[in-house]
Design a protein around this motif. Structure first.
Motif, short mmCIF file in Angstrom:
data_model
loop_
_atom_site.label_atom_id
_atom_site.label_comp_id
_atom_site.label_asym_id
_atom_site.label_seq_id
_atom_site.Cartn_x
_atom_site.Cartn_y
_atom_site.Cartn_z
N ASN A 16 16.84 -18.00 57.53
CA ASN A 16 15.39 -17.61 57.37
C ASN A 16 15.15 -17.29 55.77
O ASN A 16 14.85 -16.18 55.64
CB ASN A 16 14.80 -16.52 58.27
CG ASN A 16 14.79 -16.66 59.65
OD1 ASN A 16 14.18 -17.37 60.24
ND2 ASN A 16 16.08 -16.58 60.35
N SER A 17 15.94 -18.19 54.95
CA SER A 17 15.98 -18.01 53.65
C SER A 17 14.63 -17.56 52.95
O SER A 17 14.51 -17.01 52.14
CB SER A 17 16.66 -19.27 52.99
OG SER A 17 15.72 -20.32 53.08
N PHE A 18 13.53 -18.33 53.26
CA PHE A 18 12.16 -18.26 52.50
C PHE A 18 11.71 -16.82 52.97
O PHE A 18 11.39 -16.00 52.04
CB PHE A 18 11.43 -19.04 53.29
CG PHE A 18 9.71 -18.90 52.95
CD1 PHE A 18 9.23 -19.42 51.57
CD2 PHE A 18 8.88 -18.24 53.51
CE1 PHE A 18 8.00 -18.87 51.08
CE2 PHE A 18 7.50 -17.97 53.21
CZ PHE A 18 7.02 -18.33 51.91
N TYR A 19 11.80 -16.21 54.22
CA TYR A 19 11.24 -14.82 54.39
C TYR A 19 12.17 -13.73 53.64
O TYR A 19 11.69 -12.83 53.27
CB TYR A 19 11.11 -14.47 55.98
CG TYR A 19 10.06 -15.57 56.41
CD1 TYR A 19 8.72 -14.99 56.34
CD2 TYR A 19 10.29 -16.47 57.20
CE1 TYR A 19 7.68 -15.76 56.92
CE2 TYR A 19 9.16 -17.24 57.82
CZ TYR A 19 8.01 -16.80 57.63
OH TYR A 19 7.03 -17.75 58.07
N SER A 20 13.46 -14.16 53.68
CA SER A 20 14.47 -13.33 53.21
C SER A 20 14.18 -13.10 51.79
O SER A 20 14.32 -11.89 51.08
CB SER A 20 15.97 -13.70 53.84
OG SER A 20 16.01 -13.74 54.92
N LEU A 21 13.91 -14.07 50.91
CA LEU A 21 13.65 -14.20 49.49
C LEU A 21 12.19 -13.39 49.37
O LEU A 21 12.53 -12.71 48.44
CB LEU A 21 13.43 -15.51 49.05
CG LEU A 21 13.14 -15.82 47.71
CD1 LEU A 21 14.20 -15.17 46.91
CD2 LEU A 21 12.75 -17.15 47.37
N LEU A 22 11.30 -13.42 50.04
CA LEU A 22 10.02 -12.89 49.98
C LEU A 22 10.32 -11.21 50.04
O LEU A 22 9.98 -10.36 49.22
CB LEU A 22 9.19 -13.01 50.84
CG LEU A 22 8.17 -14.43 50.69
CD1 LEU A 22 7.21 -14.72 51.79
CD2 LEU A 22 7.75 -14.36 49.23
N ASN A 23 11.10 -10.88 51.08
CA ASN A 23 11.45 -9.59 51.33
C ASN A 23 12.50 -8.99 50.30
O ASN A 23 12.00 -7.82 49.74
CB ASN A 23 12.18 -9.36 52.88
CG ASN A 23 11.29 -9.12 54.05
OD1 ASN A 23 10.22 -8.30 53.72
ND2 ASN A 23 11.75 -9.41 54.99
N CYS A 24 13.17 -9.76 49.92
CA CYS A 24 14.20 -9.38 48.94
C CYS A 24 13.66 -9.10 47.48
O CYS A 24 13.81 -7.95 46.60
CB CYS A 24 15.32 -10.27 48.54
SG CYS A 24 16.97 -9.67 48.13
N LEU A 25 12.49 -10.10 47.10
CA LEU A 25 11.76 -9.83 45.72
C LEU A 25 10.92 -8.65 45.89
O LEU A 25 11.00 -7.78 44.92
CB LEU A 25 10.82 -11.20 45.46
CG LEU A 25 11.59 -12.39 45.02
CD1 LEU A 25 10.62 -13.58 44.96
CD2 LEU A 25 11.89 -11.95 43.66
#
Length: 787
Positions: A16-25
């Motif tokens: 779930n790289s897209f949501y992980s990236l949003l959360n991480c940012l």
């Protein structure tokens, strides 16, 4: 088992790289900015805490004046320290300091330095306070009246080393021997300087040869000294202050308007001595902003995690059927959060390292991200732990609570409570964003209001500096300067007109009531001063520069009103011991920050006390005027560096704190909106994903692109509208309170709140529309194929 938790968590993050990236940012930006602000807050709250006896050290101040002119003086008289040590048992020790304006130009070999940040002090400064002497003796820091203690940085500037005991530096009035080198004053110290001279030298210069009998032990007229007491437990502070007042009145009975105040050292930086707030309101405001930014970052994580819960319901159900206990599932999802937080924290630290120089520049701090310091770990640990707990518990509980059979049959829905919870979080995000946008606009408009408000004098294109040896040749240099291109006028005084420093309560006039004291600002000026600054004489006449002007006074309107003088021209007025006559009344002008109301002021004529020159230039020829002023300076002050400042710069420096607050507000508002938009973008993406079949059906049945975009966006727009409605009264209350610090303030326009709401709405629509249009343009065949 633990390794397996992390292995699964890592796979889930990658899948779930897209949501992980949003959360991480969102988390990394929120953590970085939140921690930077909290480090600033911690620094403000830590002032003077490095002193081991800080809770026993108290600063002595005075409340003076009566009626509307009553105010607090931070300076005290010199003798009160000695009397207190002898007559007040609770006073264990005392330390006095005073500004050094007598010795400013120093030489060592071929180096010349103009020092403006130096002061005189009692030797007890180094025993009461924890200022470290690298070289020298704390118990006897000064060997004689011509000793000096340098800070480490100053020693290196003069000698290139700190091992300099016994070396000499020369001023234009005396030679000083270095008797000590101290570590630089800490950034969070209320007391700072580059050089420390013995206060006995100050007393020697001021009282030697006096014919009025005044000495350092009996002069209760000069409030030039900052005094600190080291107290031991005993009587209440109010009783000690009363005893000090009685001592003062015993020596100077006519100071009946004076009251002593004692303020604990840890409170000096953020509070006034009467207990009113000074800087603590800014600290509270930034603390709230830091927490709000962290909350917004947490909301993003919670929203995206709970929104995607339906997509993971079958995974959770299968785990339960094969034997996974709820606590194991809870731990699994907690580990996923911890792993994501670890990555976000690492990114946040990198962001902080990158942003720290910029943050220091705009905040006026010198913060250092030093991980060997315990206070860094305190802020980091508390922030990360609090954010982790706030953002992980609810999603983990929700994801581990699904019923297996219902989930496998596809009968799990988000539920009213869970959906409402998520919507509430979105509302909170945009409520905060609108508040910050409105705050930014109001601070900006208030600063514009201050700059545009008429000051009562013209400060444009005026440069100013202290004349030093030019004072003796003023008439000659004035003629020479006026003959230079680019210079239109020249005048002089003793203080900077932007911030008049002189003040006294020693005045008298016909009609003064017994026990009444009017605190009045005083300024020496000649006949050119009022026309130079285009001030307006309301009535009467200006000075003529005749010797008789030494007994003439020009008052401002506030002084006349405060003293209740009717028909003031020709009336008696006495300042100190000089009996004179009021010859003019000048219209009120602002000679201090707009946070203060205009105070009573008086112009006096005293050529011997006019050491500051003003030069009015034309805007285009300012460089020529500066060059001409420097040329004249070098004729009479050849060994001194030429230093000048434009009055506009001095005026702007009065509002440096507000400018910093406004800039930081701009940045924080932008960051809050950015983080909110990251979350909104993720939610819009998720909504489009779970409704893709519905969108496909609607397109097949003839729905337009605009209709589908409206379908997906309307729920989010409603939430933003609710956020705006909640934010407006909160923003109005908060900014109204901030504006109360200004004696002269703008009226808050309604459009500010409307604009803030529309801007937040526009940003939200832009964020949502991207995903909504993308979903509406999708081929309906693809979305319906799996049906």
């Amino acid at each position: 088992m633990i390794a397996n938790y992390f292995k699964i968590a890592w796979r889930n993050l990658l899948n779930n790289s897209f949501y992980s990236l949003l959360n991480c940012l969102g988390l990394s930006i929120g953590l970085a900015v939140g921690i930077l602000i909290l480090l600033w807050v911690q620094d403000e709250l830590s002032f003077d805490s490095f002193n081991k006896q800080s809770n026993s050290i108290y600063k002595l101040e005075n409340r003076v004046g009566t009626g509307a002119s009553q105010q607090i003086w931070t300076g005290t008289v010199a003798p009160i320290a000695g009397f207190a040590k002898r007559e007040v048992p609770e006073v264990k020790d005392a330390a006095r300091m005073t500004y050094n304006g007598a010795y400013t130009l120093f030489r060592y070999k071929d180096k010349v330095f103009n020092e403006e940040n130096t002061f005189f002090a009692d030797p007890t400064l180094f025993t009461m306070f924890d200022y470290q002497l690298i070289h020298g003796n704390k118990s006897k820091p000064f060997l004689d009246n011509h000793s000096v203690i340098l800070t480490e940085t100053t020693a290196r500037r003069y000698f290139g080393s700190t091992d300099v005991l016994g070396k000499a530096i020369t001023s234009d009035r005396a030679t000083f021997t270095v008797s000590g080198v101290m570590a630089d004053f800490p950034e969070n110290s209320s007391i700072k300087g580059d050089m420390v001279f013995p206060i006995s030298l100050r007393f020697q210069d001021v009282y030697t040869g006096r014919k009025d009998g005044k000495t350092k032990d009996n002069d209760f007229t000069e409030f030039d000294y900052t005094t600190y007491f080291l107290l031991q437990p005993g009587r209440p502070l109010v009783e000690i202050a009363t005893t000090l007042r009685n001592i003062h009145l015993r020596n100077k009975p006519d100071d009946t308007d004076l009251t002593y105040l004692l303020q604990a050292l840890p409170n000096v930086h953020l509070y006034k001595s009467d207990g009113t707030e000074q800087g603590i309101e800014t600290v509270r405001m930034f603390t709230i902003i830091a927490l709000l930014i962290l909350i917004i970052a947490c909301i993003n994580y919670v929203n995206l995690s709970t929104a995607r819960s339906l997509l993971r319901s079958k995974e959770v159900s299968m785990r339960k059927i094969v034997g996974a206990a709820r606590i194991q599932l809870f731990i699994q999802f907690l580990v996923e959060t911890i792993l994501l937080f670890s990555i976000a924290t690492l990114l946040a630290v990198i962001v902080m390292y990158v942003l720290m120089p910029f943050f220091n520049q705009i905040s006026g701090k010198r913060l250092v991200l030093d991980f060997t310091k315990p206070h860094i770990w305190q802020v980091l640990g508390a922030t990360i732990a609090g954010t982790l707990v706030a953002s992980s518990i609810y999603p983990a509980m929700l994801l581990s609570s699904f019923e297996p059979l219902k989930s496998l049959k596809g009968k799990v829905s988000s539920g009213l409570n869970e959906a409402m919870f998520r919507k509430t979080l979105v509302v909170i995000q945009f409520t905060v964003s609108v508040i910050l946008i409105a705050g930014t606009l109001i601070i900006s408009n208030q600063l514009k209001f201050i700059r545009s408000k008429s000051l009562g004098y013209d400060k444009t294109h005026v440069l100013s500096f202290y004349m030093r040896d030019l004072t003796k040749h003023y008439d000659v240099i004035k003629s020479e300067l006026l003959s230079q291109p680019g210079i239109t006028d020249v005048s002089r005084s003793n203080f900077n007109v932007v911030l008049i420093g002189g003040q006294t309560g020693s005045s008298n006039w016909d009609g003064k009531e017994p026990g009444e004291t009017m605190m009045i600002r005083f300024m020496s000026a000649d006949k050119s001063f009022i026309p130079f600054f285009k001030m307006q004489l309301k009535e009467g006449a200006n000075f003529t520069d005749a010797p008789s002007d030494s007994k003439h006074y020009i008052l401002n309107e506030t002084a006349v009103k405060t003293a209740r003088i009717t028909d003031p021209i020709g009336k008696r007025f006495k300042l100190w011991d000089i009996e004179g006559t009021i010859i003019g009344v000048v219209k009120d002008f602002h000679f201090a920050s707009m946070k203060q109301k205009i105070e009573p002021a008086v112009f006096v004529y005293d050529p011997s006390n006019m050491s500051r020159i003003y030069i009015k230039t034309t805007g285009n020829d300012a460089k020529k005027a500066i060059a001409a002023a420097e040329s004249v300076w070098k004729k009479f002050n050849a060994d001194s560096p030429f230093q000048y400042a434009f009055l506009d710069e001095a005026f702007n420096s009065l509002y440096k704190s507000e400018e910093q607050t406004g800039l930081l507000f701009n940045i924080f508002a932008s960051i809050a909106i950015l983080i909110s938009c990251l979350g909104l973008f993720g939610l819009a993406t998720y909504t489009a994903q779970i409704r893709k079949k519905e969108i496909g059906v609607r397109k097949v049945l003839g729905s337009s692109l605009a209709g589908i975009v409206q379908l997906l966006a309307k729920d989010f727009v409603k939430l933003v509208f609710i956020g705006i409605i909640i934010a407006v009264p909160i923003a109005w209350y908060a900014m109204d309170k901030w504006l109360q610090d200004f004696a002269y303030r703008m009226e808050m326009p309604w459009w500010v709140f409307g604009f803030a709401g529309l801007l937040a709405l526009a940003i939200a629509l832009l964020t949502i529309s991207f995903q909504s249009i993308k979903a509406a343009l999708m081929d309906p065949v693809k979305s319906l194929r799996s049906e």
